[in-house]
Design a protein around this motif. Sequence first.
Motif, PDB file in Angstrom:
ATOM      1  N   LYS A 269       0.843  -1.208   0.000  1.00 31.67           N
ATOM      2  CA  LYS A 269       0.000   0.000   0.000  1.00 31.67           C
ATOM      3  C   LYS A 269       0.871   1.248   0.000  1.00 31.67           C
ATOM      4  O   LYS A 269       0.561   2.233  -0.655  1.00 31.67           O
ATOM      5  CB  LYS A 269      -0.899   0.008   1.244  1.00 31.67           C
ATOM      6  N   GLU A 272       2.520   1.735  -3.413  1.00 30.83           N
ATOM      7  CA  GLU A 272       1.499   2.208  -4.371  1.00 30.83           C
ATOM      8  C   GLU A 272       1.458   3.741  -4.416  1.00 30.83           C
ATOM      9  O   GLU A 272       1.195   4.346  -5.440  1.00 30.83           O
ATOM     10  CB  GLU A 272       0.134   1.645  -3.935  1.00 30.83           C
ATOM     11  N   GLU A 273       1.740   4.368  -3.254  1.00 32.28           N
ATOM     12  CA  GLU A 273       1.619   5.832  -3.188  1.00 32.28           C
ATOM     13  C   GLU A 273       2.831   6.563  -3.763  1.00 32.28           C
ATOM     14  O   GLU A 273       2.812   7.782  -3.871  1.00 32.28           O
ATOM     15  CB  GLU A 273       1.445   6.268  -1.725  1.00 32.28           C
ATOM     16  N   VAL A 297      -5.636  -6.072  -1.275  1.00 30.98           N
ATOM     17  CA  VAL A 297      -4.750  -5.021  -1.798  1.00 30.98           C
ATOM     18  C   VAL A 297      -4.564  -5.213  -3.308  1.00 30.98           C
ATOM     19  O   VAL A 297      -4.603  -4.252  -4.080  1.00 30.98           O
ATOM     20  CB  VAL A 297      -3.386  -5.013  -1.055  1.00 30.98           C
ATOM     21  N   SER A 301      -5.493  -2.274  -6.021  1.00 35.24           N
ATOM     22  CA  SER A 301      -4.324  -1.554  -6.532  1.00 35.24           C
ATOM     23  C   SER A 301      -4.467  -1.180  -8.006  1.00 35.24           C
ATOM     24  O   SER A 301      -4.979  -1.947  -8.817  1.00 35.24           O
ATOM     25  CB  SER A 301      -3.087  -2.437  -6.362  1.00 35.24           C
TER      26      SER A 301
END
Length: 489
Positions: A269, A272-273, A297, A301
């Motif tokens: 997570k 992903e950012e 997730v 995603s």
Amino acid sequence: MSGLQAGKADNEKSKNEELLIEKDEAERQKEYMRLVSEIISGRAGETGRPLRACVITFGCQMNERDSEKLKGIIMECGYELTDTEEADLVLFNTCTVRENANLRLYGRLGHVGSAKSKNPDMIVGICGCMTQEPDVVKKLEKSYGFVDLIFGTFNVYKLAELLYARLTSGSRIIDIWEESKEFVELLPSKRKYSFKSGVNIMYGCDNFCTYCIVPYVRGREKSRNPEEIITEIKTLADNGVVEVMLLGQNVNSYGKGLKEPVSFAGLLKRIEEIEGIERIRFMTSHPMDLSDELIDVLALSQKICDHIHLPLQSGSNSILKKMNRRYTREDYLLLVEKLKKAKPGISITTDIIVGFPGETEADFNDTVDMVKQCGFDSAFTFIYSKRTGTPAASMDGIPDEDTIKNRFDRLLAVVKESGTDRSHELQGKTLPVLVEGVNDHDETLLTGRLTNNMLVHFPGSAELIGTIVDVEITESKGFYFFGFMTKKD
Ligand code: 5AD
Ligand code: SF4
């Protein structure tokens, strides 16, 4: 200060101390790189040509990534990289997962031995999984007198220091550790691609599947601190990397044993950012640790690729038990179902071993049945190889050679059929492709990768390398595709 706060402060302190130790060690190694480069430039002056180095890699993606680190150090030491073994430094990064890998090394060493007799200043080094086996080191010491440098999987980052010792002493250097002492990641590395990179998130394995030598040669499972991983990936993104491959023997158990435990799903997570990162891959997943949290997730995603490598090893419950895999065929089927529901179209690839001790025809048929039911996109199939020191090495009942060969061929045929069926499903679709390079055989074509990890060849020009373009898949060739670029909206 409350107990909890004191605990936090202690954690911070020891984290900083760890980082300091790593920084100190990295600085020490950089100093060795400088010292070696002085010697190497002196030698280049004497010979009137640059000194060349070649790194030959066997085995898995972990070794590929280690080799990038080795190459980074070697270049910093003043060598030019070359692909041929006619070099001044030849380094073998070895694999020992199956006996064949060992035999291949000894074959290649024979050639290098004769090249060295023509160039006595040549340095031959061996590192990687094979050298973590004491018997291998004994054999190298006894029968391969021309090998100058032997080190293992835990001290790859020390290459410059070891080279310096070899160059200044003229004697053979052997440095093998039994476990990792520290992570030293802040060193140069020479990546194969500028736009994608492997990132080690953990080292070692605690699973002890009974056939596997990895836990003995790569040590206990150790996760890297999430902050360091995030910083590394942010730096990669700042330098133009759009795809990361998170590497570990068993990524799904990432985070266990960290001071502040983080799950693999939690790590994903955060990755992903990170701005600039457009694709996230990971390898390898163990079915036992594939949590519902992780599947959620994957479903949400935007960046995790449509691919999971999920080694099955066998479709028979009794063989899975003997392998100590800690899941059943029913568990595995349920995971496949959940994955397909969470991410429709996801490509599932696997590893399968044929001929494990005690494998009967019925066990083998269970494996074939699983390949049919799971609809794998592809599978790496292996014949069981006995590894000394593993529990399976003392198990009886390895099927005879003809039976194994026959089963292996039958398995390949079903795997091929399943892969072909799956790849035909993509014909006519328009999909994003990360352009990796100009096609090896036809320079009017580019070669790129779909998010499911398969290759596509299509007309285009080289300035697109490293970008993601949309390609209409026109023809499936089973394990690769042809297509045409379509315009982005
Ligand atoms: N024999 C055959 N295949 C093996 N693998 C690991 N150990 C052995 C062995 N002793 C295979 C497993 C693993 C892959 C990397 O190599 O399928 O998933
Ligand atoms: Fe080997 Fe099993 Fe660990 Fe994979 S999970 S590296 S097969 S012991």
